[in-house]
Design a protein around this motif. Sequence first.
Motif, mmCIF file in Angstrom:
data_model
loop_
_atom_site.group_PDB
_atom_site.id
_atom_site.type_symbol
_atom_site.label_atom_id
_atom_site.label_comp_id
_atom_site.label_asym_id
_atom_site.label_seq_id
_atom_site.Cartn_x
_atom_site.Cartn_y
_atom_site.Cartn_z
ATOM 1 N N LEU A 157 0.813 -1.218 0.000
ATOM 2 C CA LEU A 157 0.000 0.000 0.000
ATOM 3 C C LEU A 157 0.846 1.267 0.000
ATOM 4 C CD1 LEU A 157 -2.835 -1.061 2.465
ATOM 5 C CD2 LEU A 157 -3.049 -0.665 0.001
ATOM 6 N N LEU A 158 2.055 1.182 0.549
ATOM 7 C CA LEU A 158 2.936 2.362 0.556
ATOM 8 C C LEU A 158 3.355 2.790 -0.848
ATOM 9 C CD1 LEU A 158 5.182 1.791 3.689
ATOM 10 C CD2 LEU A 158 3.571 3.666 3.282
ATOM 11 N N TYR A 159 3.268 1.887 -1.808
ATOM 12 C CA TYR A 159 3.554 2.251 -3.193
ATOM 13 C C TYR A 159 2.412 3.053 -3.814
ATOM 14 C CZ TYR A 159 7.664 -0.715 -3.352
ATOM 15 O OH TYR A 159 8.900 -1.266 -3.125
ATOM 16 N N ILE A 160 1.226 2.933 -3.207
ATOM 17 C CA ILE A 160 0.035 3.570 -3.757
ATOM 18 C C ILE A 160 -0.375 4.814 -2.963
ATOM 19 C CG2 ILE A 160 -2.409 3.192 -4.337
ATOM 20 C CD1 ILE A 160 -1.697 0.139 -4.389
ATOM 21 N N PHE A 161 -0.281 4.731 -1.641
ATOM 22 C CA PHE A 161 -0.799 5.779 -0.764
ATOM 23 C C PHE A 161 0.313 6.432 0.050
ATOM 24 C CE2 PHE A 161 -4.303 2.682 -1.125
ATOM 25 C CZ PHE A 161 -5.282 3.508 -1.659
ATOM 26 N N ASP A 162 0.045 7.653 0.496
ATOM 27 C CA ASP A 162 0.923 8.344 1.418
ATOM 28 C C ASP A 162 0.943 7.573 2.746
ATOM 29 O OD1 ASP A 162 2.530 10.735 2.033
ATOM 30 O OD2 ASP A 162 0.927 11.151 3.478
ATOM 31 N N TYR A 163 2.047 7.665 3.452
ATOM 32 C CA TYR A 163 2.265 6.911 4.692
ATOM 33 C C TYR A 163 1.108 7.059 5.679
ATOM 34 C CZ TYR A 163 5.334 4.537 7.993
ATOM 35 O OH TYR A 163 5.886 3.614 8.836
ATOM 36 N N LYS A 164 0.611 8.279 5.852
ATOM 37 C CA LYS A 164 -0.424 8.508 6.865
ATOM 38 C C LYS A 164 -1.711 7.743 6.576
ATOM 39 C CE LYS A 164 -2.219 12.808 4.919
ATOM 40 N NZ LYS A 164 -2.438 14.225 5.181
ATOM 41 N N TYR A 165 -1.969 7.420 5.322
ATOM 42 C CA TYR A 165 -3.194 6.713 4.975
ATOM 43 C C TYR A 165 -3.166 5.238 5.368
ATOM 44 C CZ TYR A 165 -4.485 10.993 2.694
ATOM 45 O OH TYR A 165 -4.797 12.302 2.461
ATOM 46 N N LEU A 166 -1.994 4.732 5.733
ATOM 47 C CA LEU A 166 -1.931 3.359 6.240
ATOM 48 C C LEU A 166 -2.828 3.200 7.466
ATOM 49 C CD1 LEU A 166 1.836 2.288 6.075
ATOM 50 C CD2 LEU A 166 -0.040 1.621 4.568
ATOM 51 N N PHE A 167 -2.875 4.238 8.295
ATOM 52 C CA PHE A 167 -3.656 4.165 9.523
ATOM 53 C C PHE A 167 -5.156 4.271 9.247
ATOM 54 C CE2 PHE A 167 0.582 5.666 10.552
ATOM 55 C CZ PHE A 167 0.979 4.655 11.409
ATOM 56 N N LEU A 168 -5.532 5.028 8.253
ATOM 57 C CA LEU A 168 -6.933 5.103 7.849
ATOM 58 C C LEU A 168 -7.390 3.739 7.325
ATOM 59 C CD1 LEU A 168 -9.429 6.933 7.452
ATOM 60 C CD2 LEU A 168 -8.548 7.454 5.167
ATOM 61 N N ILE A 169 -6.559 3.135 6.507
ATOM 62 C CA ILE A 169 -6.874 1.811 5.959
ATOM 63 C C ILE A 169 -6.970 0.787 7.084
ATOM 64 C CG2 ILE A 169 -5.983 -0.059 4.501
ATOM 65 C CD1 ILE A 169 -4.740 2.289 2.748
ATOM 66 N N LEU A 170 -6.020 0.828 8.018
ATOM 67 C CA LEU A 170 -6.066 -0.108 9.144
ATOM 68 C C LEU A 170 -7.317 0.120 9.991
ATOM 69 C CD1 LEU A 170 -4.814 -2.400 10.756
ATOM 70 C CD2 LEU A 170 -3.418 -0.688 11.967
ATOM 71 N N GLY A 171 -7.725 1.355 10.141
ATOM 72 C CA GLY A 171 -8.971 1.642 10.853
ATOM 73 C C GLY A 171 -10.162 0.965 10.186
#
Length: 176
Positions: A145-159
């Motif tokens: 996912l880091l190849y697609i999204f900015d780092y901060k969005y990892l937490f939104l996705i995990l939410g």
Amino acid sequence: YISNFLLEFFYAWMVIYTPIYLSEVIGFNWQQIGIIFSSMLTAFVMLQLPLGKIADKYLGEKEILTAGFIIAAISTAGITFVTSKSLAVWALLLFITRVGASAIEVMNETYFFKKVKATDSDIISFFRNAGPFAYVIGPVIASTLLYIFDYKYLFLILGFVMLCGIKFSLSIKDTL
């Protein structure tokens, strides 16, 4: 099993990506990150015993497990939107994520061990393998996912992933 897998997936994702995020994106040094993490982990010490007693005497596992998923999901997704460099703000936010995780963890264990017998070693082994499996799958998905999204969005996705646990928590029958 799914509830336990989701919790372990949460742990795998958070353990790897939160310290990096706090250091590289927010700008905390490792001493500050240590203070934040020490604060957040107190949720486990403070809550698990009382939550277990509440589940046994008053509510049952279903309600607390569901609340845990909701708290973990919202607070984890909230990380995406916090830009503060305040140690207290981050300690509180991450503490809240662990309030949710603490509730999920103790309810998973309580419910599971009320349902299995000592002779169910195959089921217990399967349940315990959720952790190693999640620790393989979680970083693979997050790294991709880091190849697609900015780092901060990892937490939104995990939410959003943690919200999926609500479906499974609502499907269990309380042991009360």
